[in-house]
Design a protein around this motif. Structure first.
Motif, PDB file in Angstrom:
ATOM      1  N   LYS A 228       0.830  -1.204   0.000  1.00 61.61           N
ATOM      2  CA  LYS A 228       0.000   0.000   0.000  1.00 61.61           C
ATOM      3  C   LYS A 228       0.866   1.256   0.000  1.00 61.61           C
ATOM      4  O   LYS A 228       1.947   1.271   0.580  1.00 61.61           O
ATOM      5  CB  LYS A 228      -0.907   0.009   1.237  1.00 61.61           C
ATOM      6  N   LEU A 229       0.353   2.292  -0.648  1.00 62.54           N
ATOM      7  CA  LEU A 229       1.023   3.588  -0.617  1.00 62.54           C
ATOM      8  C   LEU A 229       0.388   4.433   0.478  1.00 62.54           C
ATOM      9  O   LEU A 229      -0.831   4.476   0.610  1.00 62.54           O
ATOM     10  CB  LEU A 229       0.892   4.305  -1.962  1.00 62.54           C
ATOM     11  N   PHE A 230       1.214   5.106   1.249  1.00 64.91           N
ATOM     12  CA  PHE A 230       0.714   5.970   2.315  1.00 64.91           C
ATOM     13  C   PHE A 230       1.323   7.352   2.155  1.00 64.91           C
ATOM     14  O   PHE A 230       2.541   7.488   2.049  1.00 64.91           O
ATOM     15  CB  PHE A 230       1.080   5.397   3.685  1.00 64.91           C
ATOM     16  N   LYS A 231       0.474   8.373   2.122  1.00 63.72           N
ATOM     17  CA  LYS A 231       0.952   9.744   1.957  1.00 63.72           C
ATOM     18  C   LYS A 231       1.277  10.344   3.312  1.00 63.72           C
ATOM     19  O   LYS A 231       0.423  10.440   4.186  1.00 63.72           O
ATOM     20  CB  LYS A 231      -0.104  10.599   1.229  1.00 63.72           C
ATOM     21  N   LYS A 232       2.523  10.750   3.476  1.00 58.20           N
ATOM     22  CA  LYS A 232       2.983  11.358   4.729  1.00 58.20           C
ATOM     23  C   LYS A 232       2.166  12.607   5.041  1.00 58.20           C
ATOM     24  O   LYS A 232       1.978  13.471   4.191  1.00 58.20           O
ATOM     25  CB  LYS A 232       4.463  11.708   4.580  1.00 58.20           C
ATOM     26  N   GLN A 233       1.718  12.729   6.283  1.00 62.09           N
ATOM     27  CA  GLN A 233       0.852  13.834   6.671  1.00 62.09           C
ATOM     28  C   GLN A 233       1.574  14.923   7.460  1.00 62.09           C
ATOM     29  O   GLN A 233       1.070  16.026   7.599  1.00 62.09           O
ATOM     30  CB  GLN A 233      -0.302  13.294   7.540  1.00 62.09           C
ATOM     31  N   SER A 234       2.739  14.610   8.005  1.00 59.34           N
ATOM     32  CA  SER A 234       3.374  15.512   8.968  1.00 59.34           C
ATOM     33  C   SER A 234       4.690  16.074   8.455  1.00 59.34           C
ATOM     34  O   SER A 234       5.068  15.883   7.303  1.00 59.34           O
ATOM     35  CB  SER A 234       3.616  14.755  10.271  1.00 59.34           C
ATOM     36  N   GLY A 235       5.398  16.785   9.353  1.00 59.52           N
ATOM     37  CA  GLY A 235       6.684  17.380   9.017  1.00 59.52           C
ATOM     38  C   GLY A 235       7.794  16.346   8.974  1.00 59.52           C
ATOM     39  O   GLY A 235       7.564  15.136   8.960  1.00 59.52           O
ATOM     40  N   TYR A 236       9.030  16.838   9.030  1.00 62.55           N
ATOM     41  CA  TYR A 236      10.190  15.973   8.840  1.00 62.55           C
ATOM     42  C   TYR A 236      10.259  14.830   9.839  1.00 62.55           C
ATOM     43  O   TYR A 236      10.629  13.721   9.485  1.00 62.55           O
ATOM     44  CB  TYR A 236      11.467  16.812   8.931  1.00 62.55           C
ATOM     45  N   ILE A 237       9.881  15.083  11.098  1.00 59.70           N
ATOM     46  CA  ILE A 237       9.986  14.034  12.107  1.00 59.70           C
ATOM     47  C   ILE A 237       9.111  12.843  11.746  1.00 59.70           C
ATOM     48  O   ILE A 237       9.339  11.726  12.202  1.00 59.70           O
ATOM     49  CB  ILE A 237       9.620  14.572  13.516  1.00 59.70           C
ATOM     50  N   GLY A 238       8.115  13.054  10.892  1.00 64.79           N
ATOM     51  CA  GLY A 238       7.268  11.953  10.449  1.00 64.79           C
ATOM     52  C   GLY A 238       8.025  10.898   9.686  1.00 64.79           C
ATOM     53  O   GLY A 238       7.504   9.819   9.413  1.00 64.79           O
ATOM     54  N   GLY A 239       9.282  11.169   9.326  1.00 63.43           N
ATOM     55  CA  GLY A 239      10.106  10.188   8.649  1.00 63.43           C
ATOM     56  C   GLY A 239      10.919   9.323   9.596  1.00 63.43           C
ATOM     57  O   GLY A 239      11.539   8.354   9.169  1.00 63.43           O
ATOM     58  N   GLU A 240      10.941   9.662  10.895  1.00 64.71           N
ATOM     59  CA  GLU A 240      11.601   8.817  11.881  1.00 64.71           C
ATOM     60  C   GLU A 240      10.833   7.507  11.932  1.00 64.71           C
ATOM     61  O   GLU A 240       9.604   7.492  11.907  1.00 64.71           O
ATOM     62  CB  GLU A 240      11.603   9.532  13.239  1.00 64.71           C
ATOM     63  N   GLU A 241      11.532   6.383  12.009  1.00 63.40           N
ATOM     64  CA  GLU A 241      10.887   5.095  11.757  1.00 63.40           C
ATOM     65  C   GLU A 241       9.745   4.767  12.709  1.00 63.40           C
ATOM     66  O   GLU A 241       8.744   4.166  12.299  1.00 63.40           O
ATOM     67  CB  GLU A 241      11.916   3.968  11.734  1.00 63.40           C
TER      68      GLU A 241
END
Length: 326
Positions: A106-119
């Motif tokens: 599934k593809l999920f669109k990131k909703q938040s800022g940079y910290i949203g990339g922390e695992e």
């Protein structure tokens, strides 16, 4: 030979910045006990001057999906997610969906800022919660997405897992080269090359006095031209700055705005520290002792790697470029 054995033999390290051995992460999830397991591809790339993951998504999407499927089969995952930042989702979701077909990805669109990339924060986000990093342990290999064992790797890591499985890995990695250079872009080169060799081999070595930021476009360390004999690590980016033409306060403002906007506001050192640094930088009134205190607090007390990474560019830049010891 299993793919985990191949990953171990290749000595592939994660390409998201932390450099954790890929085979070990896969093996931990494979051995973890759980009714379900998940795989997540982190394509949230959002740091300034870092764009090698987009290059892979755009040019090698089949290899990326192949690497994800390989991981799913190896760790026996129920399904996988590709966690895309909003820009990449709008540009590449249609193309990726065609390649994915009926696979359980599934593809999920990131909703938040940079910290949203922390695992761990991205797991929270996929679960529909606020994107905040979790306490560790437990680690994601034991209790990740929806509390099940989860493997999270960077786009480039999955790409190379696919190449390694096919026997096509040549000990290379992708570098984002940009800034005051003639030929900006993404280059796939040997991982043993020094920053100087990377710039020279891509015809990007400047003829003027310069310094570089390496490893990340905000969190990366500053290196002077006489310090470029070491390899480029972290997120694999090299940004060149003309020493005479670059406004030091404007550059620091770009960094601190990135950190201030990208943090989750969960912990006091990061929330207040980045705000106080921003105030000083914008006013162009640097209080050496206060900066030293703030950076120490960020380095020693921040909840996650974002806050702990703030001191890296500022300490090296203030010392090497502005000749201020903090």
């Amino acid at each position: 030979m299993t793919i985990i054995s191949k990953l171990k033999e290749s000595n592939l390290l994660g390409r998201g910045g932390a450099g954790f051995p890929t085979y070990l992460k896969w093996d931990l999830v494979k051995k973890a006990k759980g009714e379900k397991k998940y795989v997540v591809c982190n394509a949230s790339e959002g740091e300034p001057c870092v764009f090698k993951d987009e290059h892979i998504i755009k040019n090698y999407p089949e290899e990326l999906i192949s690497g994800i499927v390989l991981a799913m089969n190896e760790v026996e995952a129920l399904e996988a997610y590709i966690y895309l930042n909003k820009d990449y989702y709008s540009k590449y979701s249609s193309k990726l969906k065609k390649i994915i077909g009926n696979k359980k990805i599934k593809l999920f669109k990131k909703q938040s800022g940079y910290i949203g990339g922390e695992e761990s924060a991205l797991c929270e986000s996929i679960e529909g919660k606020r994107a905040e990093p979790r306490f560790k342990p437990p680690y994601l290999a034991e209790k990740g997405l929806f509390d099940y064992p989860t493997l999270v790797n960077n786009v480039e890591t999955f790409y190379y897992a696919s190449k390694i499985d096919k026997g096509e890995y040549g000990n290379t990695r992708f570098y984002s080269v940009n800034g005051d250079v003639l030929n900006p872009g993404v280059y796939e080169l040997d991982i043993s090359l020094s920053m100087e060799e990377i710039l020279k081999s891509t015809d990007n070595y400047p003829g003027f006095d310069f310094y570089v930021q390496s490893g990340g476009g905000a969190s990366g360390e500053i290196f002077l031209r006489e310090e470029l004999k070491s390899p480029c690590t972290g997120a694999g980016s090299i940004t060149v700055y003309n020493k005479l033409k670059t406004d030091p306060f404007k550059l620091m403002e770009i960094w601190i705005e990135f950190f201030a906007y990208g943090n989750c506001d969960k912990c006091l050192p990061c929330r207040e520290g980045t705000y106080r640094l921003s105030e000083m930088i914008k006013s162009k009134k640097l209080d050496r002792e206060l900066i030293k205190e703030i950076l120490f607090s960020l380095e020693s007390s921040s909840f996650c790697a974002l806050g702990r990474g703030v001191p890296v560019p500022f300490k090296s830049f203030l010392k090497k470029v502005m000749e201020i010891e903090v």
